[in-house]
Design an enzyme around this catalytic site. Sequence first.
Site, PDB file in Angstrom:
ATOM      1  N   CYS A   1       3.074 -50.586  67.037  1.00  0.00           N
ATOM      2  CA  CYS A   1       2.622 -51.911  66.615  1.00  0.00           C
ATOM      3  C   CYS A   1       2.942 -52.932  67.714  1.00  0.00           C
ATOM      4  O   CYS A   1       2.636 -52.687  68.880  1.00  0.00           O
ATOM      5  CB  CYS A   1       3.261 -52.267  65.277  1.00  0.00           C
ATOM      6  SG  CYS A   1       2.630 -53.781  64.528  1.00  0.00           S
TER       7      CYS A   1
ATOM      8  N   ASP B   1      -6.968 -49.079  59.762  1.00  0.00           N
ATOM      9  CA  ASP B   1      -5.927 -50.041  60.120  1.00  0.00           C
ATOM     10  C   ASP B   1      -6.528 -51.440  60.210  1.00  0.00           C
ATOM     11  O   ASP B   1      -7.387 -51.695  61.053  1.00  0.00           O
ATOM     12  CB  ASP B   1      -5.291 -49.636  61.451  1.00  0.00           C
ATOM     13  CG  ASP B   1      -4.041 -50.441  61.779  1.00  0.00           C
ATOM     14  OD1 ASP B   1      -3.797 -51.456  61.102  1.00  0.00           O
ATOM     15  OD2 ASP B   1      -3.325 -50.042  62.714  1.00  0.00           O
TER      16      ASP B   1
ATOM     17  N   HIS C   1      -2.454 -48.459  59.055  1.00  0.00           N
ATOM     18  CA  HIS C   1      -1.426 -48.839  60.015  1.00  0.00           C
ATOM     19  C   HIS C   1      -0.109 -48.095  59.795  1.00  0.00           C
ATOM     20  O   HIS C   1       0.522 -47.650  60.750  1.00  0.00           O
ATOM     21  CB  HIS C   1      -1.197 -50.353  59.916  1.00  0.00           C
ATOM     22  CG  HIS C   1      -0.368 -50.921  61.021  1.00  0.00           C
ATOM     23  ND1 HIS C   1      -0.844 -51.061  62.306  1.00  0.00           N
ATOM     24  CD2 HIS C   1       0.903 -51.395  61.040  1.00  0.00           C
ATOM     25  CE1 HIS C   1       0.095 -51.600  63.069  1.00  0.00           C
ATOM     26  NE2 HIS C   1       1.158 -51.805  62.324  1.00  0.00           N
TER      27      HIS C   1
END
Length: 357
Positions: free
Chosen positions: A144, A300, A329
């Site tokens: 991320c 995502d 995600h």
Amino acid sequence: MSDQRSAIPSSPQEFLRKYGEGASIALEGARADTGRTPKETIWTKNKAKLYHYQTGAEKKYRTPVMIVYALINRPYVLDLIPGNSLVEYLSNEGFDMYMIDWGTPGDEDAEMTFEDYVLDYIPRAARKVMRTAGTEDFTLFGYCMGGTMSAMYAALFPETLKNLLLLTAPIDFSKEHLGLYALFTDEKYLDADLLADAFGNIPGEMIDTGNRMMKPITNYVGTYVSMWERIFEDKSMETWLAMNKWVNDGPPFPGQAFRQWIHEFYQQNRLVKGEISLRGRRVDLSRIDVPLLSIAGKKDHICTVPQAEAIMDLVSSRDKEFYVLDAGHVGLLTGRNAKKTLWPKVRGWLADHSDPA
């Protein structure tokens, strides 16, 4: 979804017992023992800690792997519970695993910036990893926002980097790639300076609410529908409890870093333009020439596929691969198919790009 009629308890007593279990979870919050893979803290700086995982498994690969997570949420999502932990899995597969935990910033950390994290914290942690492992290089694994930070580090400090692995790492913040985030982060609606001036550090609850509003029905209703399904079908609640704890356990976001994240990345898209500069050092992603694996999820909505894929055209690496999973995600990391898809993919790529012990 299974037949709900068969899941409803036949006796009032059993129904009330299960209802009480669910009500207790909903009212008191999720209690779960997370981050249980054996580890040692081998370095600290301010609130940050560097973990070295020690499962007792034989080390098959000499090249150490250091994980960098985002400044929001907690890194134990990579070490959720035994049996649902990428860190545990890779350690047991013979990799020498390390991870940075940024800790909980206090009011005194409101002026922390990406310069601090990318130029000071990550390099020092990396040196400690290499000293501990007895190597001259290492693999950097960013997840991320931690992947965005890892890409910046790789561009500025390529000398001791052996491999770069990015998981759902946003690189291109063009409006057409952002989905609802384009609206949420637009200058007309989000004044990062006003928020940082008001709060100092941005509360974790505020960040979490923003992310949940991307899919409000799924995040606010679907979560508890799933909880009741599991309770009435007598399924294990361990992973649900751990994930629910993690979702509601976000630390504050240092105010100055938040300003940068919104202004320079979301609102100005300066990274792909080569306009990010940290203490006068320009972040040029073309300086990255090490083997690269970038992984994204089709579902995502936090880091879309185009956001992650952009790095493939910006680096100079000849050995590079972009891999897309049919997942979201976090689901690609901890979901029911993660052990069959993401985990073996990461293991295989690392095995092919690491020195044997």
